[in-house]
Design an enzyme around this catalytic site. Structure first.
Site, PDB file in Angstrom:
ATOM      1  N   ASN A  97       0.849  -1.194   0.000  1.00 26.94           N
ATOM      2  CA  ASN A  97       0.000   0.000   0.000  1.00 26.94           C
ATOM      3  C   ASN A  97       0.882   1.242   0.000  1.00 26.94           C
ATOM      4  O   ASN A  97       1.425   1.618   1.042  1.00 26.94           O
ATOM      5  CB  ASN A  97      -0.912   0.000   1.227  1.00 26.94           C
ATOM      6  CG  ASN A  97      -1.793   1.239   1.303  1.00 26.94           C
ATOM      7  OD1 ASN A  97      -1.892   1.996   0.334  1.00 26.94           O
ATOM      8  ND2 ASN A  97      -2.424   1.445   2.447  1.00 26.94           N
TER       9      ASN A  97
ATOM     10  N   ASP B  56      -2.169  -0.952   9.745  1.00 28.83           N
ATOM     11  CA  ASP B  56      -3.213  -1.835  10.265  1.00 28.83           C
ATOM     12  C   ASP B  56      -4.442  -1.863   9.357  1.00 28.83           C
ATOM     13  O   ASP B  56      -5.139  -2.875   9.292  1.00 28.83           O
ATOM     14  CB  ASP B  56      -3.614  -1.376  11.670  1.00 28.83           C
ATOM     15  CG  ASP B  56      -2.465  -1.505  12.671  1.00 28.83           C
ATOM     16  OD1 ASP B  56      -1.725  -2.494  12.575  1.00 28.83           O
ATOM     17  OD2 ASP B  56      -2.309  -0.608  13.515  1.00 28.83           O
TER      18      ASP B  56
ATOM     19  N   THR C 157       0.701   3.372  13.030  1.00 33.68           N
ATOM     20  CA  THR C 157       0.508   2.786  14.366  1.00 33.68           C
ATOM     21  C   THR C 157       1.080   1.383  14.458  1.00 33.68           C
ATOM     22  O   THR C 157       1.780   1.050  15.416  1.00 33.68           O
ATOM     23  CB  THR C 157      -0.994   2.750  14.722  1.00 33.68           C
ATOM     24  OG1 THR C 157      -1.541   4.062  14.579  1.00 33.68           O
ATOM     25  CG2 THR C 157      -1.182   2.298  16.162  1.00 33.68           C
TER      26      THR C 157
ATOM     27  N   ARG D  77      -3.153  13.918  11.552  1.00 33.74           N
ATOM     28  CA  ARG D  77      -4.563  14.269  11.645  1.00 33.74           C
ATOM     29  C   ARG D  77      -5.233  13.612  12.843  1.00 33.74           C
ATOM     30  O   ARG D  77      -6.195  14.149  13.403  1.00 33.74           O
ATOM     31  CB  ARG D  77      -5.293  13.893  10.356  1.00 33.74           C
ATOM     32  CG  ARG D  77      -5.454  12.400  10.100  1.00 33.74           C
ATOM     33  CD  ARG D  77      -6.125  12.162   8.758  1.00 33.74           C
ATOM     34  NE  ARG D  77      -6.403  10.773   8.481  1.00 33.74           N
ATOM     35  CZ  ARG D  77      -5.570   9.938   7.903  1.00 33.74           C
ATOM     36  NH1 ARG D  77      -4.369  10.371   7.547  1.00 33.74           N
ATOM     37  NH2 ARG D  77      -5.919   8.678   7.677  1.00 33.74           N
TER      38      ARG D  77
END
Length: 592
Positions: free
Chosen positions: A147, A206, A250, A321
């Site tokens: 990704n 994730d 994360t 953000r």
């Protein structure tokens, strides 16, 4: 006189190869068994005028942690003066192994070993390769999704610079796909035959992992003719494993399954063929029973749902953000009316591990091992006997578990559904909540090293349900601070309640499905809550499901014990070194 390798005849079925070989121009005693490869050097050298000092080097590595072995090619000059590599009649080999570093980090290490003849070298190389061939759990072909847009947008660079060479070294063939849109990986998985792959790897955060997990579970169960929108259906665990190369913001899945968000470490866990199964939650519409998503980390309503929804406006800020939206949401200090009904773990078995025991989930966790046999997806009869429907990878564990079965209460145990569980087993609470959070893993990350729920286990068949009641902004701030602390519990507040549950459901009083009917409620596997009584308009939040928004506030959630397998072994509690030398050892090559 030429040294000869010595094969032990004591155990003809096993490998026992030993000899004196050369490493860094020093004679080393080298030994290979079925389990260990070791080399050591010892000599006495003058230390002062009156004494000598023993200089020693010892190294041992488990055979299962040998990545590869190869011949060391010689260099030869051609007639044109060019240099070419020649591997014919090689007298040296290079062994690539795993070396552990602090904080659960793994690295590769290579050692060049020189033999006295090509025949001796071939014997060592063939013997090591024969042992490695026995590890059939190691993948040979992987489907890799990268990704390039998630996290810090470095996934492609991470794979090219850190992972690809490790897969090549281990002889793994990788079919790489760069995702171009949301659900690209899921759509690809749903439309392809995955049987030729030994695993699927995601390089990203994730969210990317959640997309793969949903795609694999949908594809596999659909191929078996299982209706995923039927809440009474018994879901099956796919045979294929998922690998996680962390490249997100994360990376909680990587932290919880390996202890660190390090791409090289995760790649090495994949190469050696580590395997473990983790729990997955199915999230269904509260009235129709329609499957909405599978969840593997955190499902949150209220604060974390509001943060996610607000952050969508600021996607241009990148990972920052979440901090910005978190601050904005905290200042609002909203709370939401909800009715919660949950099925405590002890309702199905009396030997469940209480949340208060503080036990952590580490490699080889005994709690998760037991749960793999005593779970809602299993096939345990009411008399305590185990049917042949037990998964193949758990058959070996039967003998060790049989003795403990007499201590397990299987009261009201319906295997394929929860419909036979007594209504008295459910607990219902109502109130206004800042947050309703369900965690199937501890949700560790860099900023929360112990996790949002530190004692949450990866495969115990239950989720930690954290209900944060309405509180002042100051009290909630203290609760948030403790989540990051290692010395105090974030649950030690009178407005926070946490339970360990097998299933739960949430109803928002004003959110009535216009097409809901008694027939629709009867069709669901859950014992439904009564129709909402308070029709006064109230504020609604959204669900944060592994970083994806679920708008429907009324949901039914069930934990499926160890429904998916990963290339991981869990967090190693403590690493006991196998006679390791110092970092200045003459046999140690530079780490990669």
């Amino acid at each position: 006189m030429e040294a000869q390798s010595r094969l032990s005849s004591a155990d003809p079925a096993g490998t026992n190869l030993s000899d004196t070989l050369t490493i860094s121009n020093k004679p080393f005693s080298v030994k290979l068994t079925d389990k260990l490869f070791s080399w050591w050097y010892k000599t006495k050298q003058p230390f002062s005028d009156k004494q000598t000092k023993t200089w020693a080097c010892k190294n041992r590595v488990l055979v299962e942690e040998i990545l590869a072995v190869e011949y060391v090619e010689k260099t030869a000059e051609t007639k044109n003066g060019d240099i070419e590599m020649v591997s014919v009649n090689a007298t040296a080999f290079r062994i690539h192994i795993i070396k552990r570093a602090p904080k659960h980090i793994w690295r590769t290490k290579s050692v060049e070993i020189y033999c006295s003849s090509s025949a001796q070298c071939a014997l060592w190389v063939d013997s090591i390769r024969s042992l490695l061939d026995k590890y059939t759990n190691r993948p040979k072909s992987l489907l890799v999704f990268i990704n390039p847009y998630g996290g810090r947008k470095k996934a492609r660079k991470v794979f090219d610079e850190k992972v690809a060479s490790i897969f090549d070294l281990a002889g793994i063939t990788s079919h790489v796909i760069i995702t171009e849109r949301a659900n690209h990986a899921k759509d690809y998985i749903m439309s392809r035959d995955l049987s030729r792959y030994d695993g699927i790897v995601c390089v990203g955060g994730d969210g990317m992992f959640a997309e793969l997990l949903n795609g694999i579970l949908w594809q596999y169960n659909s191929s078996l003719g299982i209706d995923l929108h039927d809440s009474t259906a018994l879901l099956k665990r796919p045979d294929i494993r998922i690998g996680v190369i962390p490249a997100g913001s994360t990376d909680t899945v990587a932290y919880c399954t390996s202890g660190i968000n390090d791409a090289i470490t995760s790649a090495l866990h994949i190469v050696v063929g580590d395997s473990m199964a983790i729990d997955v939650c199915s999230v269904r519409h509260g009235y129709s029973g329609q499957l909405l998503r599978f969840c593997v980390s955190m499902l949150a309503y209220g604060f974390y749902g509001d943060v996610l929804r607000d952050s969508e406006t600021f996607r241009w800020m990148g990972p920052n953000r979440y901090n910005y939206s978190g601050f904005r949401t905290f200042l609002k200090n909203k709370s939401y009316q909800a009715d919660i009904s949950y099925l405590p773990s002890q309702a199905l078995q009396t030997d469940h591990h209480p949340l208060q025991d503080g036990s952590r989930c580490y490699t080889g966790c005994s709690i998760c091992k037991s749960a793999s046999l005593l779970d809602l997806n299993g096939s345990i009869d009411y008399d305590g006997s185990i049917s042949p429907a037990l998964p193949d990878d758990n058959v070996d564990a039967l003998s060790s578990l049989t003795a403990s079965l007499t201590n397990v209460s299987l009261v009201s145990r319906q295997i394929s559904t929860l419909s036979n569980v007594s209504p008295d087993s459910w607990t219902t609470v109502s109130g206004k909540y800042i947050g309703i959070n369900a965690l199937t893993i501890s949700c560790r990350c860099a900023t929360v090293p112990e996790g949002v729920s530190p004692a949450c286990h990866l495969g115990d068949g239950s989720a930690d349900l954290v209900m944060v009641h309405e509180a002042s902004r100051l009290d909630y701030f203290r609760h948030l601070l403790r989540i990051q602390a290692k010395t105090s519990s974030q649950f030690d507040f009178n407005f926070v309640k946490v339970v360990r549950a097998k299933a739960f459901k949430v109803r928002v009083p004003s959110a009535v499905d216009p097409i809901a009917s008694s027939a629709a409620q009867t069709a669901s596997s859950f014992q439904r809550l009564d129709e909402p009584r308070n029709l006064m308009p109230v504020a609604l939040s959204t669900w944060n499901c592994d970083g994806e928004i679920i708008e429907e506030p009324n949901i039914d959630v069930r934990v499926h014990c160890q429904l998916v397998k990963l290339f991981a072994r869990g967090i190693e509690e403590s690493y006991t070194k196998l006679d390791q030398c110092t970092s200045t050892c003459i046999s140690c090559a530079e780490e990669t």
